[in-house]
Design a protein around this motif. Structure first.
Motif, short mmCIF file in Angstrom:
data_model
loop_
_atom_site.label_atom_id
_atom_site.label_comp_id
_atom_site.label_asym_id
_atom_site.label_seq_id
_atom_site.Cartn_x
_atom_site.Cartn_y
_atom_site.Cartn_z
N TYR A 103 -105.06 -42.44 -30.50
CA TYR A 103 -104.96 -42.96 -31.96
C TYR A 103 -103.91 -43.91 -32.19
CZ TYR A 103 -108.34 -39.02 -32.69
OH TYR A 103 -109.46 -38.28 -32.70
N LEU A 143 -104.97 -41.24 -38.83
CA LEU A 143 -106.15 -40.52 -37.97
C LEU A 143 -105.57 -39.35 -37.37
CD1 LEU A 143 -107.44 -43.71 -36.04
CD2 LEU A 143 -108.57 -42.22 -37.77
N THR A 147 -106.62 -35.26 -38.26
CA THR A 147 -107.42 -34.54 -37.43
C THR A 147 -106.37 -33.50 -36.78
OG1 THR A 147 -106.77 -36.37 -35.71
CG2 THR A 147 -108.82 -36.68 -36.72
#
Length: 353
Positions: A103, A143, A147
């Protein structure tokens, strides 16, 4: 005749009923009360006057009714996040760290692709290019936060905070930091290989990557450490602020501005450099592996670790956690006649608690 008998029986029972009722009223007076404390099943109001003591491995179980937690509750959630990360099996830490590194690669590549190709459009000002890069890069942290990904940089503060609060031991701290750094290296390196393989590092994108990497490796060791310390101060606060918010928009704001701050200033983020440096080496930049390791990565890693563990975790543990708790003797000396201690450093205390 039958009606009169029933009426007589009814009249005879009335005095006994009244006597029983009056006796009950005298012996059991009626009390009216109002519930002043919230039920343990309801969400706690984060108004700054209290502190959550729930320490769950699943931080989603620590719930609050306010959109934004108080600073004390935000620190508790911050330490709980570190405990959750450190308590994972090492395979899961490695997996989440590889994903976190990927990411970071996504955010870095987005910033390089846009900012590196602005010159043909007439945007040649270095300030505008840097502002664009700084505005796009933070997508990677959002991100990761949303997550559950792991970064070495943020773990240096969250996991150390968990240790300072007695939630984990030093063995778990070492496991978390070493495996997350390894996973970030794997994720960033693999993403750099994929980006180069499919031709995403051509043109202005690759030129900006090479020039930035060469510039980062030109600093002396001490300056790179200090720049890395300043960088992870902002990164750790971004994680702190994202955890303080209970909705997606608040987490977005919490991640974005501290991250864009360190990027716009030009500070040193070791995990971001784990993507940028392999890109530059793959493109043939005037760098060697020794330059990358000894002039950038090692001082950046050291500076990031010092900042996360001391400046963020240590200082806020002093303000809100175990490091700031005074001894029982100091509590007695500072207490007034009511037995309550003056709350001078933000930690909720009372001598009779």
């Amino acid at each position: 005749m039958r009606l009169s008998i029933v009426s007589a029986i009814f009249l005879l029972t009335i005095p006994h009923s009244l006597a029983f009722s009056s006796k009950q009223l005298v012996s059991r007076p009626f009390h009216v009360g109002f519930r002043t404390q919230p039920s343990t099943e309801t969400a706690m109001i984060a108004d700054g006057s209290d502190r959550s003591e729930r320490k769950s491995l699943d931080i989603t179980k620590t719930t609050y009714s306010a959109l934004v937690k108080s600073p004390k509750d935000a620190y508790v959630a911050f330490a709980e996040k570190g405990m959750s990360n450190a308590k994972m099996p090492w395979v899961k830490i490695l997996h989440q760290s590889i994903m976190g590194g990927a990411y970071v690669g996504f955010g870095s590549l987005l910033a390089l692709s846009v900012a590196g190709n602005m010159s043909p459009s007439g945007f040649t000002s270095s300030g505008i290019v840097r502002m664009t890069y700084a505005a796009l890069f933070p997508v990677n942290l959002l991100l990761i936060v949303m997550t559950g990904g792991q970064l070495f940089t943020s773990n240096t503060s969250t996991v150390v905070a968990a240790k300072l609060e007695g939630m984990v031991n030093w063995k778990e701290v070492r496991k978390s930091l070493s495996i997350s750094l390894l996973g970030n290296f794997i994720g960033c390196g693999l993403f750099a290989l994929m980006a180069n393989y499919v031709g995403l590092l051509k043109g202005g994108t690759g030129a900006l990557a090479c020039s930035t990497a060469v510039s980062k490796c030109s600093n002396v060791f001490g300056k790179t450490i200090v720049k890395a310390m300043l960088c992870n101060w902002m990164v750790s606060l971004a994680v702190f602020m994202a955890g303080a918010s209970n909705d997606l928009s608040g987490k977005l704001v919490g991640c974005w501005f501290p991250t864009s701050t360190f990027v716009g200033i030009g500070l040193e983020h070791s995990v971001a450099n784990l993507f940028l440096m392999p890109c530059a080496l793959l493109l043939g930049a005037q760098l060697t592996i020794q330059d990358v390791v000894f002039k950038n990565l090692i001082p950046a890693i050291l500076g990031n670790a010092i900042s996360g563990a001391v400046i963020v975790a240590g200082s806020y543990s002093y303000q809100f956690g175990q490091l700031g708790k005074v001894s029982s003797e100091e509590q007695y000396i500072n207490s007034d006649n009511t037995g309550k201690v003056d709350d001078t450093n933000g930690v909720l205390r009372s001598a009779d608690k």
